[in-house]
Enzyme design. Structure first.
Site, mmCIF file in Angstrom:
data_model
loop_
_atom_site.group_PDB
_atom_site.id
_atom_site.type_symbol
_atom_site.label_atom_id
_atom_site.label_comp_id
_atom_site.label_asym_id
_atom_site.label_seq_id
_atom_site.Cartn_x
_atom_site.Cartn_y
_atom_site.Cartn_z
ATOM 1 N N ARG A 47 -7.977 0.776 13.025
ATOM 2 C CA ARG A 47 -6.620 1.005 12.331
ATOM 3 C C ARG A 47 -6.483 1.955 12.104
ATOM 4 O O ARG A 47 -7.807 2.300 10.713
ATOM 5 C CB ARG A 47 -5.757 0.075 12.155
ATOM 6 C CG ARG A 47 -6.007 -0.836 10.547
ATOM 7 C CD ARG A 47 -5.621 -1.284 9.988
ATOM 8 N NE ARG A 47 -5.548 -2.159 8.976
ATOM 9 C CZ ARG A 47 -5.370 -1.440 7.562
ATOM 10 N NH1 ARG A 47 -5.116 0.027 7.809
ATOM 11 N NH2 ARG A 47 -6.008 -2.068 6.803
ATOM 12 N N ASN B 37 -5.203 4.278 7.712
ATOM 13 C CA ASN B 37 -5.327 3.511 7.351
ATOM 14 C C ASN B 37 -4.631 4.708 5.090
ATOM 15 O O ASN B 37 -4.079 4.874 5.891
ATOM 16 C CB ASN B 37 -7.002 2.548 6.099
ATOM 17 C CG ASN B 37 -7.169 2.179 5.060
ATOM 18 O OD1 ASN B 37 -5.362 1.080 4.680
ATOM 19 N ND2 ASN B 37 -7.671 2.069 4.335
ATOM 20 N N ASP C 79 -9.680 2.164 -4.282
ATOM 21 C CA ASP C 79 -8.778 2.170 -3.385
ATOM 22 C C ASP C 79 -7.963 3.272 -2.853
ATOM 23 O O ASP C 79 -8.708 3.818 -2.793
ATOM 24 C CB ASP C 79 -7.683 0.578 -3.272
ATOM 25 C CG ASP C 79 -7.132 0.147 -1.725
ATOM 26 O OD1 ASP C 79 -6.648 1.374 -1.270
ATOM 27 O OD2 ASP C 79 -6.866 -0.464 -1.309
ATOM 28 N N GLU D 293 1.044 -1.127 -0.165
ATOM 29 C CA GLU D 293 -0.206 -0.207 0.005
ATOM 30 C C GLU D 293 0.703 0.653 0.464
ATOM 31 O O GLU D 293 1.595 1.080 0.879
ATOM 32 C CB GLU D 293 -0.945 -0.528 1.271
ATOM 33 C CG GLU D 293 -1.859 -0.355 0.836
ATOM 34 C CD GLU D 293 -3.659 0.424 0.532
ATOM 35 O OE1 GLU D 293 -3.034 1.512 -0.003
ATOM 36 O OE2 GLU D 293 -3.754 0.061 0.283
ATOM 37 N N ASN E 299 -9.528 5.185 2.866
ATOM 38 C CA ASN E 299 -8.534 5.073 1.085
ATOM 39 C C ASN E 299 -8.044 6.364 0.725
ATOM 40 O O ASN E 299 -7.938 7.340 1.150
ATOM 41 C CB ASN E 299 -9.504 3.599 0.375
ATOM 42 C CG ASN E 299 -8.805 3.163 0.488
ATOM 43 O OD1 ASN E 299 -7.176 2.143 1.062
ATOM 44 N ND2 ASN E 299 -9.651 1.623 0.720
HETATM 45 CA CA CA Z 1 -6.541 1.352 0.721
#
Ligand code: CA
Length: 282
Positions: free
Chosen positions: A99, A101, A197, A17, A147
């Site tokens: 959490r 991101n 995403d 990521e 995201n």
């Molecule tokens: Ca992501």
């Protein structure tokens, strides 16, 4: 280099990521979220990593040196020389099932990053802004999976993805204050388990969106229409960011799962350049 994504020699990630290019170092950084790893790829191909000891959703450079990571417990500084992490601002300490991101910094050096529940429970997440004075401001509540975040070249728009909505949304953005307003739909991506995403905005205002479950990165024109599709040999495409000496390489992260190169880091030269990334200025 090809115009189609090719694998970069780097470890396969469980959940790669947050690629970010540091021009001053000519190096790419990215994270492997559940592994708690921050990876660095130097121009000579050498690799380094740091384990921050908890899930890490995003990494950005810090203007005064070092890095800032968005981790389970909040925003922390990471000293690459020692690997030490120190808390800058705690986030949702009363919600251990959440959490941090994805995240990114604007030109003024404010760090925007959101949260999500480990079980992706709808509405459990929040989008935050960490200002250079280390105050944390709540921007959007009721988020499911916070995201991708990015800005138009004139910084009058901020793009934002809450994955489970299947939408890439856009806000009016005030670069003087960092305030956002007027949320609306920019584009719709995927259905079912195929969701948008991470994202990045190129220097022409094109919005590149990683499609989780869709084996692809889509480039949207500023009017929201899909202009181009890059296909990947990995189903779970998580994020993308421009880098390289000319900011003309698109780096793409993926996660373990279906696909013969699942979890690999990819790169291509799609024919446009990215905007330079910004450090956290606190
Ligand atoms: Ca992501």
């Amino acid at each position: 280099m090809t115009t189609q994504p090719a694998r970069v020699q780097a470890p396969l990630a469980e959940l790669g990521e947050g690629p970010v290019w540091l021009a001053a170092e000519q190096a790419l950084y990215w994270v492997d979220i559940p592994a708690g790893l921050v990876h660095r790829l130097a121009a000579d191909g050498s690799l380094t990593n740091w384990n921050v000891g908890q899930p890490v959703g995003a990494v950005v450079p810090r203007a005064g040196g070092g890095l800032v990571v968005a981790v389970r417990d909040g925003f922390m500084a990471l000293d690459p020389a020692t690997g030490a992490v120190t808390m800058l601002a705690a986030v949702e300490q009363d919600r251990p099932e959440n959490r941090m991101n994805d995240g990114a910094c604007d030109r003024a050096g404010r760090f925007y990053a959101g949260t999500m529940a480990d079980d992706e429970r709808p509405g459990a997440g929040t989008l935050y802004r960490l200002d250079p004075d280390l105050t944390v401001t709540t921007l959007v509540t009721g988020v499911s999976v916070s995201n991708g975040i990015g800005w138009s070249p004139d910084e009058r728009l901020m793009y934002y993805i809450d994955s489970l909505t299947h939408q890439v949304d856009v806000f009016d953005y005030d670069p003087a204050t960092g305030a956002i307003d007027g949320r609306r739909r920019f584009a719709t991506v995927g259905e079912g388990d195929v969701v948008p995403d991470g994202l990045t905005v190129d220097s022409d205002g094109g919005v590149w969106v990683a499609v989780w479950g869709g084996s692809a990165v889509l480039r949207h024109d500023p009017d929201g229409r899909v202009r181009e599709t890059l296909k990947l040999p990995a189903e779970r495409v998580s994020s993308c960011e421009f880098g390289g000496p000319g900011l003309d390489r698109l780096y793409i992260t993926t996660a373990a799962g279906p696909g013969e190169q699942a979890g690999a880091l990819f790169v291509c030269e799609p024919g446009v350049t990215g905007q330079p990334g910004h450090p956290f200025r606190g």
